[in-house]
Design a protein around this motif. Sequence first.
Motif, PDB file in Angstrom:
ATOM      1  N   SER A  42       4.958  -0.705  12.782  1.00 22.48           N
ATOM      2  CA  SER A  42       4.563  -1.273  14.089  1.00 22.48           C
ATOM      3  C   SER A  42       3.048  -1.203  14.261  1.00 22.48           C
ATOM      4  O   SER A  42       2.440  -2.078  14.882  1.00 22.48           O
ATOM      5  CB  SER A  42       5.275  -0.552  15.229  1.00 22.48           C
ATOM      6  OG  SER A  42       4.978   0.817  15.167  1.00 22.48           O
ATOM      7  N   TYR A  43       2.421  -0.156  13.705  1.00 16.25           N
ATOM      8  CA  TYR A  43       0.959  -0.029  13.806  1.00 16.25           C
ATOM      9  C   TYR A  43       0.274  -1.102  12.945  1.00 16.25           C
ATOM     10  O   TYR A  43      -0.754  -1.657  13.318  1.00 16.25           O
ATOM     11  CB  TYR A  43       0.513   1.369  13.375  1.00 16.25           C
ATOM     12  CG  TYR A  43       1.102   2.447  14.259  1.00 16.25           C
ATOM     13  CD1 TYR A  43       0.539   2.760  15.492  1.00 16.25           C
ATOM     14  CD2 TYR A  43       2.257   3.126  13.875  1.00 16.25           C
ATOM     15  CE1 TYR A  43       1.097   3.722  16.315  1.00 16.25           C
ATOM     16  CE2 TYR A  43       2.820   4.092  14.684  1.00 16.25           C
ATOM     17  CZ  TYR A  43       2.240   4.382  15.911  1.00 16.25           C
ATOM     18  OH  TYR A  43       2.804   5.336  16.713  1.00 16.25           O
ATOM     19  N   LEU A  44       0.853  -1.379  11.784  1.00 15.97           N
ATOM     20  CA  LEU A  44       0.260  -2.427  10.939  1.00 15.97           C
ATOM     21  C   LEU A  44       0.469  -3.807  11.560  1.00 15.97           C
ATOM     22  O   LEU A  44      -0.401  -4.678  11.478  1.00 15.97           O
ATOM     23  CB  LEU A  44       0.811  -2.359   9.509  1.00 15.97           C
ATOM     24  CG  LEU A  44      -0.117  -1.506   8.639  1.00 15.97           C
ATOM     25  CD1 LEU A  44       0.068  -0.023   8.872  1.00 15.97           C
ATOM     26  CD2 LEU A  44       0.018  -1.841   7.174  1.00 15.97           C
TER      27      LEU A  44
ATOM     28  N   PHE B 165       3.893  -4.925   2.697  1.00 15.57           N
ATOM     29  CA  PHE B 165       5.078  -4.049   2.640  1.00 15.57           C
ATOM     30  C   PHE B 165       4.792  -2.797   3.463  1.00 15.57           C
ATOM     31  O   PHE B 165       3.690  -2.266   3.423  1.00 15.57           O
ATOM     32  CB  PHE B 165       5.339  -3.601   1.194  1.00 15.57           C
ATOM     33  CG  PHE B 165       5.912  -4.651   0.305  1.00 15.57           C
ATOM     34  CD1 PHE B 165       5.157  -5.735  -0.107  1.00 15.57           C
ATOM     35  CD2 PHE B 165       7.222  -4.551  -0.147  1.00 15.57           C
ATOM     36  CE1 PHE B 165       5.687  -6.700  -0.949  1.00 15.57           C
ATOM     37  CE2 PHE B 165       7.770  -5.513  -0.987  1.00 15.57           C
ATOM     38  CZ  PHE B 165       6.999  -6.590  -1.388  1.00 15.57           C
ATOM     39  N   MET B 166       5.792  -2.303   4.170  1.00 13.87           N
ATOM     40  CA  MET B 166       5.587  -1.061   4.909  1.00 13.87           C
ATOM     41  C   MET B 166       6.921  -0.400   5.256  1.00 13.87           C
ATOM     42  O   MET B 166       7.945  -1.062   5.374  1.00 13.87           O
ATOM     43  CB  MET B 166       4.791  -1.371   6.185  1.00 13.87           C
ATOM     44  CG  MET B 166       4.149  -0.230   6.920  1.00 13.87           C
ATOM     45  SD  MET B 166       3.481   1.179   6.003  1.00 13.87           S
ATOM     46  CE  MET B 166       2.283   0.518   4.877  1.00 13.87           C
ATOM     47  N   GLY B 167       6.875   0.930   5.379  1.00 14.78           N
ATOM     48  CA  GLY B 167       8.049   1.687   5.816  1.00 14.78           C
ATOM     49  C   GLY B 167       8.079   1.767   7.334  1.00 14.78           C
ATOM     50  O   GLY B 167       7.107   1.415   8.013  1.00 14.78           O
ATOM     51  N   VAL B 168       9.181   2.268   7.875  1.00 15.86           N
ATOM     52  CA  VAL B 168       9.372   2.239   9.331  1.00 15.86           C
ATOM     53  C   VAL B 168       8.339   3.051  10.105  1.00 15.86           C
ATOM     54  O   VAL B 168       7.995   2.704  11.234  1.00 15.86           O
ATOM     55  CB  VAL B 168      10.784   2.734   9.747  1.00 15.86           C
ATOM     56  CG1 VAL B 168      11.830   1.690   9.446  1.00 15.86           C
ATOM     57  CG2 VAL B 168      11.132   4.045   9.085  1.00 15.86           C
ATOM     58  N   ARG B 169       7.825   4.117   9.523  1.00 17.41           N
ATOM     59  CA  ARG B 169       6.930   5.004  10.285  1.00 17.41           C
ATOM     60  C   ARG B 169       5.673   4.276  10.768  1.00 17.41           C
ATOM     61  O   ARG B 169       5.197   4.500  11.871  1.00 17.41           O
ATOM     62  CB  ARG B 169       6.539   6.203   9.382  1.00 17.41           C
ATOM     63  CG  ARG B 169       5.616   7.195  10.025  1.00 17.41           C
ATOM     64  CD  ARG B 169       6.329   7.969  11.123  1.00 17.41           C
ATOM     65  NE  ARG B 169       5.462   8.877  11.828  1.00 17.41           N
ATOM     66  CZ  ARG B 169       4.827   8.547  12.951  1.00 17.41           C
ATOM     67  NH1 ARG B 169       4.932   7.340  13.469  1.00 17.41           N
ATOM     68  NH2 ARG B 169       4.068   9.440  13.572  1.00 17.41           N
TER      69      ARG B 169
ATOM     70  N   PRO C  53       0.838  -1.212   0.000  1.00 15.99           N
ATOM     71  CA  PRO C  53       0.000   0.000   0.000  1.00 15.99           C
ATOM     72  C   PRO C  53       0.861   1.245   0.000  1.00 15.99           C
ATOM     73  O   PRO C  53       2.065   1.175   0.244  1.00 15.99           O
ATOM     74  CB  PRO C  53      -0.744  -0.118   1.345  1.00 15.99           C
ATOM     75  CG  PRO C  53       0.169  -0.892   2.221  1.00 15.99           C
ATOM     76  CD  PRO C  53       0.915  -1.851   1.319  1.00 15.99           C
ATOM     77  N   PRO C  54       0.249   2.409  -0.252  1.00 12.98           N
ATOM     78  CA  PRO C  54       1.001   3.650  -0.061  1.00 12.98           C
ATOM     79  C   PRO C  54       1.458   3.724   1.399  1.00 12.98           C
ATOM     80  O   PRO C  54       0.719   3.350   2.304  1.00 12.98           O
ATOM     81  CB  PRO C  54      -0.020   4.739  -0.392  1.00 12.98           C
ATOM     82  CG  PRO C  54      -1.345   4.074  -0.531  1.00 12.98           C
ATOM     83  CD  PRO C  54      -1.142   2.620  -0.686  1.00 12.98           C
ATOM     84  N   TYR C  55       2.716   4.167   1.630  1.00 13.87           N
ATOM     85  CA  TYR C  55       3.293   4.173   2.990  1.00 13.87           C
ATOM     86  C   TYR C  55       2.947   5.442   3.780  1.00 13.87           C
ATOM     87  O   TYR C  55       3.453   5.647   4.859  1.00 13.87           O
ATOM     88  CB  TYR C  55       4.820   4.087   2.913  1.00 13.87           C
ATOM     89  CG  TYR C  55       5.423   2.790   2.421  1.00 13.87           C
ATOM     90  CD1 TYR C  55       4.651   1.719   1.976  1.00 13.87           C
ATOM     91  CD2 TYR C  55       6.809   2.641   2.413  1.00 13.87           C
ATOM     92  CE1 TYR C  55       5.246   0.553   1.528  1.00 13.87           C
ATOM     93  CE2 TYR C  55       7.408   1.466   1.975  1.00 13.87           C
ATOM     94  CZ  TYR C  55       6.624   0.429   1.523  1.00 13.87           C
ATOM     95  OH  TYR C  55       7.225  -0.733   1.087  1.00 13.87           O
ATOM     96  N   ASN C  56       2.158   6.330   3.156  1.00  9.85           N
ATOM     97  CA  ASN C  56       1.834   7.630   3.765  1.00  9.85           C
ATOM     98  C   ASN C  56       3.071   8.519   3.905  1.00  9.85           C
ATOM     99  O   ASN C  56       3.308   9.128   4.948  1.00  9.85           O
ATOM    100  CB  ASN C  56       1.138   7.462   5.117  1.00  9.85           C
ATOM    101  CG  ASN C  56       0.187   8.619   5.409  1.00  9.85           C
ATOM    102  OD1 ASN C  56      -0.383   9.210   4.483  1.00  9.85           O
ATOM    103  ND2 ASN C  56       0.036   8.960   6.667  1.00  9.85           N
ATOM    104  N   LEU C  57       3.858   8.541   2.850  1.00 14.82           N
ATOM    105  CA  LEU C  57       5.094   9.338   2.859  1.00 14.82           C
ATOM    106  C   LEU C  57       5.014  10.509   1.888  1.00 14.82           C
ATOM    107  O   LEU C  57       6.017  11.137   1.583  1.00 14.82           O
ATOM    108  CB  LEU C  57       6.286   8.448   2.462  1.00 14.82           C
ATOM    109  CG  LEU C  57       6.670   7.352   3.449  1.00 14.82           C
ATOM    110  CD1 LEU C  57       7.798   6.505   2.885  1.00 14.82           C
ATOM    111  CD2 LEU C  57       7.077   7.948   4.791  1.00 14.82           C
TER     112      LEU C  57
END
Length: 271
Positions: free
Chosen positions: A82-84, A75-79, A31-35
């Motif tokens: 942990s929430y996912l 897939f996810m970035g560091v920000r 998904p979009p990582y919200n970056l």
Amino acid sequence: MNNTINIINQDALSALQEIKTNSVDLIIADPPYNLGKDYGNNHDLKGFDEYLTFSLDWLKSAYRVLSNDGTIYVFMGVRFVSYLFDILDQKLGMYFNSWITWHYTQGMGKKKGFSPRHDDILMFNKSAKFRFNLDSVRVPQKYFRRRNNMTGANPGDVWEFSHIHYSNPERENHPTQKPEALIQRVVLASSNKGDLVLDPFAGSGTTLRVCQQLDRNCIGIELNPEYVILIKNRLKERFIEFDSIDPRTNRIPRDLPNRVDVKPMDLFGNN
Ligand SMILES: C[S@@+](CC[C@H](N)C(=O)[O-])C[C@H]1O[C@@H](n2cnc3c(N)ncnc32)[C@H](O)[C@@H]1O
């Protein structure tokens, strides 16, 4: 090849509602990582709570459509990783399998702090009974050892694949295209020929292209109609080989030095 590849040009939240419960064997979600990435008709920047609500909503639907012996990779970035993790583990009660680190060697340079060189991939199963085809994804061992499985080692949970660089002819006009060999590993490990794979955020269509070549059925959902055209064209291209490789794939196992000063630590295999 008789596999079916479907592209749906729609918002994942509504498209997922139309997919049958327990019908998907493998979900690969990037998904979009919200970056704040520019995905053309959608800008990847929501408020913190809004992004978590969006994540919970699509993950709930993904859980519903996944078969009881199915697997999801997110897939996810560091920000937000942990929430996912919390959503998958605590809110959905899924079975944690692996926290994979995708390491790459190029990216943005940070002036104060360490330049980011990895993304995370969370792997969860819907139940304790799931498929995992280890023999399909082994990498060559480093050394010949009696206790090593010489058909190859488990690739581990730190994966190195280069991004597809803008100078590369296989680079599509999409800001976050993933390497085909990475997706190939996921597809081979967690699905069989003829299975149904779902990618709710298809982007440049990497998952669809890999499934097309590996005889899996695939549904890709993508919000941006320009990317949908790009995917359709990508699927028509002549296939020669996947656009990337795990550098260990070409490794040739070496003989161990027959020396008395080799410490036990040096001898640990990597089964
Ligand atoms: C990180 S990219 C996926 C990249 C893809 N894995 C690849 O290899 O090209 C995320 C994609 O999700 C799409 N997207 C964003 N919000 C969406 C939504 N609500 N529903 C469906 N697609 C969405 C974006 O347009 C973008 O192409």
